[in-house]
Structures are given as C-alpha cells and as structure tokens.
Design an enzyme around this catalytic site. Structure first.
Site, PDB file in Angstrom:
ATOM      1  N   GLU A 295       0.885  -1.165   0.000  1.00 17.94           N
ATOM      2  CA  GLU A 295       0.000   0.000   0.000  1.00 17.94           C
ATOM      3  C   GLU A 295       0.920   1.211   0.000  1.00 17.94           C
ATOM      4  OE1 GLU A 295      -1.553   3.045   0.637  1.00 17.94           O
ATOM      5  OE2 GLU A 295      -2.182   2.510   2.665  1.00 17.94           O
ATOM      6  N   CYS A 329      -1.920   9.005   2.472  1.00 18.46           N
ATOM      7  CA  CYS A 329      -1.597   8.480   1.140  1.00 18.46           C
ATOM      8  C   CYS A 329      -2.722   8.739   0.143  1.00 18.46           C
ATOM      9  CB  CYS A 329      -1.275   6.991   1.219  1.00 18.46           C
ATOM     10  SG  CYS A 329      -2.484   6.073   2.168  1.00 18.46           S
ATOM     11  N   GLU A 426       4.251  13.158  -4.590  1.00 19.57           N
ATOM     12  CA  GLU A 426       3.500  13.158  -3.335  1.00 19.57           C
ATOM     13  C   GLU A 426       4.185  14.123  -2.367  1.00 19.57           C
ATOM     14  OE1 GLU A 426       3.587   9.404  -1.232  1.00 19.57           O
ATOM     15  OE2 GLU A 426       1.452   9.550  -0.827  1.00 19.57           O
TER      16      GLU A 426
HETATM   17  P1  NDP Z   1       9.170   4.720   4.098  1.00 19.97           P
HETATM   18  O1  NDP Z   1       8.588   3.976   2.991  1.00 19.97           O
HETATM   19  O2  NDP Z   1      10.628   4.930   4.128  1.00 19.97           O
HETATM   20  O3  NDP Z   1       8.762   4.052   5.497  1.00 19.97           O
HETATM   21  C1  NDP Z   1       7.663   3.196   5.718  1.00 19.97           C
HETATM   22  C2  NDP Z   1       8.075   2.067   6.653  1.00 19.97           C
HETATM   23  O4  NDP Z   1       9.048   1.238   6.017  1.00 19.97           O
HETATM   24  C3  NDP Z   1       8.740   2.555   7.936  1.00 19.97           C
HETATM   25  O5  NDP Z   1       8.441   1.677   8.983  1.00 19.97           O
HETATM   26  C4  NDP Z   1      10.209   2.470   7.564  1.00 19.97           C
HETATM   27  O6  NDP Z   1      11.063   2.429   8.665  1.00 19.97           O
HETATM   28  C5  NDP Z   1      10.241   1.169   6.787  1.00 19.97           C
HETATM   29  N1  NDP Z   1      11.355   1.017   5.868  1.00 19.97           N
HETATM   30  C6  NDP Z   1      12.202   1.955   5.390  1.00 19.97           C
HETATM   31  N2  NDP Z   1      13.098   1.402   4.537  1.00 19.97           N
HETATM   32  C7  NDP Z   1      12.808   0.086   4.480  1.00 19.97           C
HETATM   33  C8  NDP Z   1      13.361  -1.024   3.777  1.00 19.97           C
HETATM   34  N3  NDP Z   1      14.393  -0.893   2.941  1.00 19.97           N
HETATM   35  N4  NDP Z   1      12.819  -2.252   3.944  1.00 19.97           N
HETATM   36  C9  NDP Z   1      11.757  -2.418   4.761  1.00 19.97           C
HETATM   37  N5  NDP Z   1      11.203  -1.404   5.458  1.00 19.97           N
HETATM   38  C10 NDP Z   1      11.704  -0.170   5.316  1.00 19.97           C
HETATM   39  O7  NDP Z   1       8.471   6.101   4.201  1.00 19.97           O
HETATM   40  P2  NDP Z   1       9.023   7.366   4.980  1.00 19.97           P
HETATM   41  O8  NDP Z   1       8.588   7.251   6.353  1.00 19.97           O
HETATM   42  O9  NDP Z   1      10.485   7.579   4.781  1.00 19.97           O
HETATM   43  O10 NDP Z   1       8.282   8.496   4.204  1.00 19.97           O
HETATM   44  C11 NDP Z   1       8.773   8.921   2.939  1.00 19.97           C
HETATM   45  C12 NDP Z   1       7.649   9.252   2.015  1.00 19.97           C
HETATM   46  O11 NDP Z   1       6.844   8.104   1.802  1.00 19.97           O
HETATM   47  C13 NDP Z   1       6.667  10.276   2.548  1.00 19.97           C
HETATM   48  O12 NDP Z   1       7.087  11.555   2.319  1.00 19.97           O
HETATM   49  C14 NDP Z   1       5.447   9.935   1.784  1.00 19.97           C
HETATM   50  O13 NDP Z   1       5.480  10.553   0.535  1.00 19.97           O
HETATM   51  C15 NDP Z   1       5.524   8.457   1.607  1.00 19.97           C
HETATM   52  N6  NDP Z   1       4.711   7.722   2.576  1.00 19.97           N
HETATM   53  C16 NDP Z   1       3.568   7.144   2.145  1.00 19.97           C
HETATM   54  C17 NDP Z   1       2.770   6.490   3.042  1.00 19.97           C
HETATM   55  C18 NDP Z   1       1.514   5.852   2.639  1.00 19.97           C
HETATM   56  O14 NDP Z   1       0.662   5.628   3.486  1.00 19.97           O
HETATM   57  N7  NDP Z   1       1.357   5.498   1.407  1.00 19.97           N
HETATM   58  C19 NDP Z   1       3.085   6.406   4.446  1.00 19.97           C
HETATM   59  C20 NDP Z   1       4.348   7.008   4.797  1.00 19.97           C
HETATM   60  C21 NDP Z   1       5.104   7.628   3.876  1.00 19.97           C
HETATM   61  P3  NDP Z   1      11.524   3.871   9.261  1.00 19.97           P
HETATM   62  O15 NDP Z   1      10.324   4.592   9.671  1.00 19.97           O
HETATM   63  O16 NDP Z   1      12.313   3.534  10.436  1.00 19.97           O
HETATM   64  O17 NDP Z   1      12.310   4.521   8.170  1.00 19.97           O
END
Ligand code: NDP
Length: 516
Positions: A295, A329, A426
C-alpha cells in the site's frame, strides 16, 4: 468558547515560517468579496490534559509476550514533533532481534494460534477491541504527542477506527469459509508487517486484525518516529492474555524492516509506506514464495464539477488535503475545478484556509497539528519551493507558527500545470495543487495522468455523472460527494505505483490466506 475577533484583514502572504521571517510570496489577485476573519480566527485554548499519561522512559522490543532489550543494546529517541521534546527511548532492532521475533511467531503459529479454532481466535480479538475502547482516550493522547496529529482526529477518527477494525475482523475469525464459499481457507504462517508514521495505531490495526483473524502470527515494525502506541498496544495484548509470540513488535529504522522482508521464515509481507521502498521490497521478494501486499503513495484527483454543491465541496477539499496535516496516502492533493466555478471555489478555499487553526495537537480546537518530523518538513518545503520556482502561485494565510516544533501552514497552489513537480510528486503535507478543466472527458484524462492510482473524489449533483466518471477513474477508492471516509468493512488499496492487494472488508482477508 471565547472567540477573539481582532480586526485585521487576512492577507495571503507568509509572514513567518517556523518562527523565521520568510520572503513574501505572490498572492492570487482575487478582487471579489473578502471575508474578514481577524488575524487568526482563534479560540480560547482547550487543551486535552496529558498529565496522567505515564510513558516509560525506555521501550524495548515485544517478543514472545515479553519486553526484551535489543541485541545491540542501542536505543534511539522518539520526540514530540510539536515541542521537539524527547518522549522516550525506543529499541533499535537489528537482524538478530528480527530473527528472535520471527522464531517466536513461528513457534506460536505451530503450537497455539495456527491450531486454534476461529471461534477462540475471535474471542481474543473481541477482547483486544474492548480494551482499546476502554483505553482510547489515553491512546489518542499518546498518538497526538508522538505523531503531531490533532487530538480531535486521533480521538474521533483514529481510535474509533482502530477498535472497529479489531471488532470487524473478530467477527470474521470463525466465518472464513463463508467468505470464500466452496474453498478451504488456510492461514499462511508468519506475517511480517511494516507500517508508516502517518496513522501509527490505525495502520497496526489494519495489518494485525485481519492477519490474526485468519490464524497467522505476526512480526510488526512500526515507523521509527512513531513507535510508542504500538508498544502500548503490546501491553494491551498482555492484558488480553493473547498467547505469547502471536504478535511480536520489533522497533527500529529501515534496516529493521529490511531484515523482516529478507527473513527466510516469513511467509507474507504487508507493507505500507513510500513507493520507493515498496519497489525495493518487490525486487527483494521476486523469486521467493512470500506473499506480498503493498500500500504505497498516491496523488489523488479531487474533481469539482460546476453543478456540485460548492460549499460542501469546499469542505471536502479541506478535509481531503488538510486532514492529518496532509500526511495521508489517499489525500486529495490534486484539485481539478471546472472552469465556470473556479473563481468561486478559489475565493471560498482562500477564506476557509484562513479559518483553520494550526498549533498544539492536544488543543481540541486545533485543525492542523505538527508535521511529523524535521525530515518531512524539509521535504514539504523543498517541494513547495520547486512549485514557486516552476511558476505556480502559492496561497497561504497569514499565520504566526509556534517557534518550537515542526509546522507548515495550510497552503494551495494555482497556476499549476501537469508537468510541475507539485502536480506529480506526493508532497505528503498540507499543500494542494489546483488545476482546471472544461469537460468530463478532460477531467478523467487529467485525473488519470499520474503514476499513482490510490484514490479520487468526484463532486457533482448528478448521480449519472458520478457513475460515468468513477468507472473511468483508475483509482482503488473513489469517493463521491465526500472524501477521506474510512470503514473496516470497505476495501482499500491501489493500482499502478500505489501498490496492490486490498486491506479492509472481506477483501482484506485474502492476502492472509491460501485457498484450496
Ligand atoms: P518509508 O517507505 O521509508 O517508510 C515506511 C516504513 O518502512 C517505515 O516503517 C520504515 O522504517 C520502513 N522502511 C524503510 N526502509 C525500508 C526497507 N528498505 N525495507 C523495509 N522497510 C523499510 O516512508 P518514509 O517514512 O520515509 O516516508 C517517505 C515518504 O513516503 C513520505 O514523504 C510519503 O510521501 C511516503 N509515505 C507514504 C505512506 C503511505 O501511506 N502510502 C506512508 C508514509 C510515507 P523507518 O520509519 O524507520 O524509516
């Protein structure tokens, strides 16, 4: 409620951003009626008390029913984005911690949860749902302190939905065969679940409730900046006497998530987060037998036709983009307005953002809370600057933002073209890109002109037009004459770069089952 009506005309320039003088920006020349709201439309403070909230100074991983120290011995700080104060230390998980959690989940799957009848599993889920309801006030306050979202949203939207998800999937636990008539549903085993920071507890519920109802055990990783409520949920699991190892929570950064994805004993990965990380996970799992749901991001079109009820549509635009600081999102971040009503919509929108209250997330009158992290604030600022540089007009109300913490005013751009970064990427903040269209076909074409396909909104008086448009929009969820409405019975998920698989409803069971 004492409303102070200071008589000073609302202007459309930024005077301050995060306590510093910012350069004046171009305002749209709207010469028509101007409402005078005073300078900040402020109410007397109505803070939710957090004096009784007892946070631990340190939170460790939750593995096999107990809180255990991380293998590395390292912890990182979780801060309140509204005050920049440290709330607690969170365990920094590594691959050894993940392995321990996965083994614990595997044991619980083989010895208890995987063998338990659906009826018994359902009882645990009902118990968890009731405990969440009992503690919802406390959980809402912690969610607002840790994540920055306004208390009226965490109290009235997040927490009721969290409980509702557990109640809803509790009901499915003993009825799985009715969901898939003629098939035999079987759990998959151990589910690795990685969630983001925008709806920490709600995303945990979206992931855990269906997985558990279907008979899987779980290893969950919350986002680095918002782990506290997931660990408070772990205490609720203990109170509900959920068998040890059924849910394990390992905290940490992206590397911790990667270790879950790559663990050989995990049967399923459910991920919510950025498209960039989603693509990396897809690549890592290619060629393995692990099931995957993603998602990811979105850049939803919210389409306003001339025959729409304009006042309601403006409220829908507001909740579509400014709900949860725009950290959503499915946010309606691209607004398409039919040309005939463009001046009217812009005027009303401009007036409406002047009345939004930005500030203390724990104040019950706050509409827009704190931006979740410094990193996210920098990302919003960078994209807004790109919009200004590329020639769009930025509209923001005059606001005096708190000096400490991470804040961004409700903003929108006009003069946006499809090639602007603010129309394509986004922003994940309270920033809207407004564009126009003339015909329904043009609206559909422009709405679909995005790599994403998560959600959309349509506003019109005509039911027939709604049906025509929604069938042509390439989006997993389309709201008509409303926006950002969620319900556990309703499936949610995307197309294209917004991911695949559905969460919610009977559809949300499928990713956690194999059908024979
Ligand atoms: P990420 O995709 O980096 O983070 C989402 C989750 O994945 C967090 O728990 C993160 O850990 C974890 N994660 C990060 N890298 C990896 C990896 N290589 N393998 C497995 N898990 C991983 O999103 P961000 O929090 O960095 O946000 C960045 C951008 O993503 C936002 O600006 C937004 O545009 C988008 N976003 C979209 C969302 C949605 O609902 N569709 C939700 C959140 C963000 P950790 O938090 O410790 O980095």
């Amino acid at each position: 409620m004492a409303k102070r009506a200071k008589r000073r005309e609302s202007t459309l320039v930024v005077l301050e951003r995060n306590g510093e003088d910012a350069e004046h920006r171009t305002a749209v020349a709207v010469q028509d009626r101007r409402l005078k709201f005073g300078d900040d439309w402020s109410y007397a403070p109505a803070p939710e008390s957090n004096s009784y909230i007892k946070l631990q100074s340190r939170y460790s991983h939750f593995i096999n029913g107990k809180f255990v120290t991380p293998h590395s011995g390292k912890y990182f700080d979780s801060i309140n984005p509204a005050t920049e104060e440290k709330l607690a230390e969170i365990a920094d998980g590594n691959a050894r911690d993940v392995d321990r959690a996965v083994q614990s989940a595997r044991r619980a799957y083989q010895t208890t949860w995987g063998k338990m009848s659906g009826r018994e599993r359902g009882k645990y889920l009902y118990r968890i749902a009731r405990l969440i309801q009992e503690k919802s006030r406390e959980l809402a306050i912690i969610e607002s302190m840790d994540g920055g979202k306004p208390i009226k949203e965490s109290r009235d939207i997040d927490l009721p939905l969290v409980a509702a998800h557990f109640f809803y999937y509790a009901g499915w636990a003993d009825k799985l065969s009715y969901a898939f008539p003629g098939r035999t549903p079987q759990p998959l085993g151990v589910a690795g679940q990685i969630i983001p920071w925008n709806f920490p507890l709600l995303m945990a519920a979206w992931k855990l409730a269906p997985a558990l109802a279907c008979g899987n055990t779980c290893v969950l990783k919350p986002a680095e900046t918002t782990s506290i409520t997931a660990l408070r949920l772990a205490e609720i699991f203990q109170e509900a006497e959920l068998p040890d190892g059924v849910v394990n929570i390992v905290t940490g950064a992206g590397e911790t998530g990667r270790a879950i994805v790559e663990h050989s004993s995990v049967n399923k990965i459910a991920f919510t987060g950025s498209t960039e990380v989603g693509k990396r996970i897809l690549k890592a799992l290619t060629g393995t037998k692990k099931k995957l749901t993603l998602e990811l991001g979105g850049k939803a079109a919210n389409i306003i036709f001339e025959d729409a009820p304009i006042d309601q549509a403006v409220e829908g635009i507001i909740s579509g983009i400014y709900f949860n600081q725009g950290h959503v999102c499915c946010a309606g971040s691209r607004l398409f307005v039919q040309e005939g009503v463009f001046p009217q919509v812009i005027r009303k929108l401009r007036d409406r953002i002047s009345s939004l209250r930005v500030g203390d997330p724990l104040d019950k009158n706050t509409d827009i809370g704190a931006i979740n992290s410094r990193m996210q604030l920098d990302k919003i600022c960078e994209l807004v600057d790109s919009g200004v540089r590329q020639g769009a007009q930025l509209i923001q109300p005059t606001l005096r933002l708190p000096k400490k913490g991470y804040w961004y005013p409700p903003s929108f751009f006009t003069g946006v073209t499809a090639s602007h970064r603010i129309a394509q990427e986004e922003i994940f903040g309270p920033v809207l890109s407004v564009m126009t269209f003339r015909t329904p076909d043009e609206a559909i074409e422009r709405a679909n002109n995005t790599p994403y396909g998560l959600s959309a909104g349509v506003w019109t008086d005509k039911g027939s037009k709604i049906f025509k448009i929604v069938n042509k929009l390439r989006a997993g969820v389309v709201w008509a004459n409303t926006y950002n409405k969620f319900d556990p019975t309703s499936p949610f998920g995307g197309y294209k770069e917004s991911g695949f698989g559905r969460e919610g409803g009977a559809h949300g069971l499928l990713p956690y089952l194999s059908l024979t």
